[in-house]
Design a protein around this motif. Structure first.
Motif, mmCIF file in Angstrom:
data_model
loop_
_atom_site.group_PDB
_atom_site.id
_atom_site.type_symbol
_atom_site.label_atom_id
_atom_site.label_comp_id
_atom_site.label_asym_id
_atom_site.label_seq_id
_atom_site.Cartn_x
_atom_site.Cartn_y
_atom_site.Cartn_z
ATOM 1 N N TYR B 12 26.665 0.778 -3.355
ATOM 2 C CA TYR B 12 27.303 2.163 -2.842
ATOM 3 C C TYR B 12 26.801 2.806 -4.302
ATOM 4 O O TYR B 12 26.543 3.828 -4.030
ATOM 5 C CB TYR B 12 28.004 2.007 -2.543
ATOM 6 N N SER B 15 23.795 4.329 -6.187
ATOM 7 C CA SER B 15 22.694 4.468 -5.355
ATOM 8 C C SER B 15 23.394 6.169 -4.955
ATOM 9 O O SER B 15 22.927 7.295 -5.483
ATOM 10 C CB SER B 15 22.947 4.526 -3.315
ATOM 11 N N PHE B 16 25.182 6.347 -5.425
ATOM 12 C CA PHE B 16 25.323 7.455 -6.048
ATOM 13 C C PHE B 16 25.449 7.561 -6.655
ATOM 14 O O PHE B 16 25.105 8.562 -6.810
ATOM 15 C CB PHE B 16 26.951 7.366 -5.842
ATOM 16 N N VAL B 19 22.103 9.242 -6.940
ATOM 17 C CA VAL B 19 21.767 10.254 -6.514
ATOM 18 C C VAL B 19 22.793 11.621 -7.692
ATOM 19 O O VAL B 19 21.885 13.169 -7.758
ATOM 20 C CB VAL B 19 22.798 10.319 -4.798
ATOM 21 N N LEU B 22 20.292 12.779 -10.361
ATOM 22 C CA LEU B 22 19.144 13.601 -9.704
ATOM 23 C C LEU B 22 20.293 15.297 -10.113
ATOM 24 O O LEU B 22 19.487 15.816 -10.153
ATOM 25 C CB LEU B 22 18.651 12.587 -8.335
ATOM 26 N N LEU B 23 21.118 15.407 -8.188
ATOM 27 C CA LEU B 23 21.660 16.477 -8.815
ATOM 28 C C LEU B 23 21.909 17.317 -10.314
ATOM 29 O O LEU B 23 21.532 18.384 -10.345
ATOM 30 C CB LEU B 23 22.432 16.292 -7.761
#
Lengths: 133, 298
Positions: B12, B15-16, B19, B22-23
């Motif tokens: 988890y 992946s966070f 992200v 990326l954000l």
């Protein structure tokens, strides 16, 4: 299915969802406000340059210099206003020695761009009242 | 049971983190492009102020040049003095302050100021300043070499440009100076009164003819002329001492609102006329005549 695979699938699904969400963000939507301001200023720049190159400001200065009648000055302001109004100019204001002498259009809203008009007699300033921020 | 290779929380977290990275990258790009657009807006705004500034500097320079030429026309005309007076009187800093406001800060630096004879051509700047498009040949061109800087008040965006503004004054200064030099060359010339008849008329006709030779088309001249009749020591010759003074040479081509239209010849021009003295001419001795002359070449 073991729990590791299950976790991986969930993690991948969540990541993919967030990635798609990010990719779906429309940059035009985010920049719309800034781009619209840019477009407005670009049109204003182009129109003021066109007025400058076609001698509208020169004509106004000449009328002020020779002491033309108020009708002639008003007509000249009208010509300038008609050319510049589509680019977001709400009104024009002509000041003589700091006092407002002529107004064309609306002067209630917006910000101001000042343009002094040097003449051999008085001190003239033409103000463009621009709509919006 | 098989033990998971990675703990759940680690998957988890990974992946966070990806992200979030990326954000944050996307947000950085959004901020960057937004700032870029804001800076572009400021540059466009500076361009508007730059156009206004060029107009104001052009008009101001034209009027200062006109005033200098006007005052210079009444005394000894000197182009280097015109240039020096212009440098003193052009208040570009004041203009920069007047055009600028709480959005845009302006600074103007003058690199060079040049005065040049115009060869007569169409100039776009003339229309901008409210003058006829064609600059007459023999008129004066003022060339300003400037460095203009316009920026937002916090200085994070703006423009810096080097410009050359050519401002034409329609009075044909160089032509008038050539006329003045031609008139100077007449100084101390001696003429012989050859024709019989009225001596005064002959002198005036000769002066008119000689002055008209000096003039160019579209120029006119007005002056005062004094003729003083005398005799030589032996009383055998009649001498007519002619003094031309208050000579103003005017450019009739200059019909705009500008006030500089003529220049003056400050020192008087002396011409001598001689003629064998006879009884008829004796009565002229001691007489002084004054005339006003106005001449225009057709």
């Amino acid at each position: 299915m073991n729990s590791a695979l299950y976790d991986s699938v969930i993690a991948l699904a969540l990541s993919s969802f967030l990635l798609i969400f990010v990719l779906l963000i429309n940059p035009v939507f985010i920049f719309e406000s800034s781009l619209s301001k840019l477009r407005k200023v670009s049109i204003l720049e182009k129109n003021i340059k066109s007025l400058y190159e076609n001698g509208y400001f020169g004509k106004l200065a000449k009328l002020l210099e020779i002491g033309a009648s108020s009708n002639e000055i008003r007509n000249c302001l009208k010509e300038i206003y008609e050319k510049i109004h589509p680019s977001g100019v709400a009104g024009l204001r002509l000041l003589i020695n700091g006092r407002i002498m002529y107004i064309y259009g609306s002067i209630k809203q917006g910000w101001i761009i000042r343009m002094p008009i040097p003449t051999s007699k008085d001190s003239y300033v033409l103000e463009f009242i621009i709509c919006g921020e | 049971m098989v033990k998971p290779f990675f703990p759940i929380s680690a998957l988890y977290l990974a992946s966070f983190i990806i992200v979030v990275l990326l954000l944050s990258n996307v947000i950085c790009h959004i901020v960057f492009y937004n700032n870029l657009i804001v800076k572009l807006i400021i540059v466009k705004l500076c361009n508007i102020y730059f156009t206004n500034l060029k107009y104001v500097i052009g008009r101001h320079s034209l009027l200062v040049l006109d005033d200098v030429l006007y005052h210079m026309g009444n005394r000894e005309f000197n182009l280097s003095l015109v240039k020096s007076l212009l440098k003193d009187r052009l208040s570009l800093r004041k203009i920069a302050k007047e055009v600028g406001d709480d959005r845009v800060k302006i600074s103007v630096i003058m690199r060079h100021l040049t005065l040049k004879e115009s060869l007569g051509s169409e100039q776009d700047m003339n229309i901008v300043l409210g003058l006829p498009q064609e600059s007459p040949s023999g008129s004066i061109d003022l060339i300003l070499d400037l460095i203009v800087t316009l920026s937002s008040l916090n200085g994070d965006a703006g423009i810096r440009r080097r410009i050359k503004l050519t401002i034409n004054h329609p009075m044909r200064v160089y032509t008038l100076l050539r006329v003045r030099n031609n008139i100077f060359l007449m100084n101390s010339t001696t003429y012989t009164i050859e024709e019989e008849g009225n001596v005064t008329e002959f002198i005036i006709n000769t002066i008119n003819r000689e002055l008209l030779k000096c003039l160019h088309r579209h120029t006119s001249l007005k002056c005062k002329c004094t003729i003083k009749f005398d005799s030589d020591n032996n009383f055998s010759m009649l001498l007519a001492l002619v003094k031309l003074y208050d000579i103003m040479i005017k450019d009739n081509f200059q019909t705009t609102f500008l006030k500089a239209k003529e220049i003056k010849v400050t020192s008087p021009i002396i011409l001598n006329f001689t003629c064998p003295l006879n009884e008829d001419l004796c009565k002229l001795i001691g007489e002084t005549l004054t005339f006003h002359l106005f001449l225009k070449k057709n």
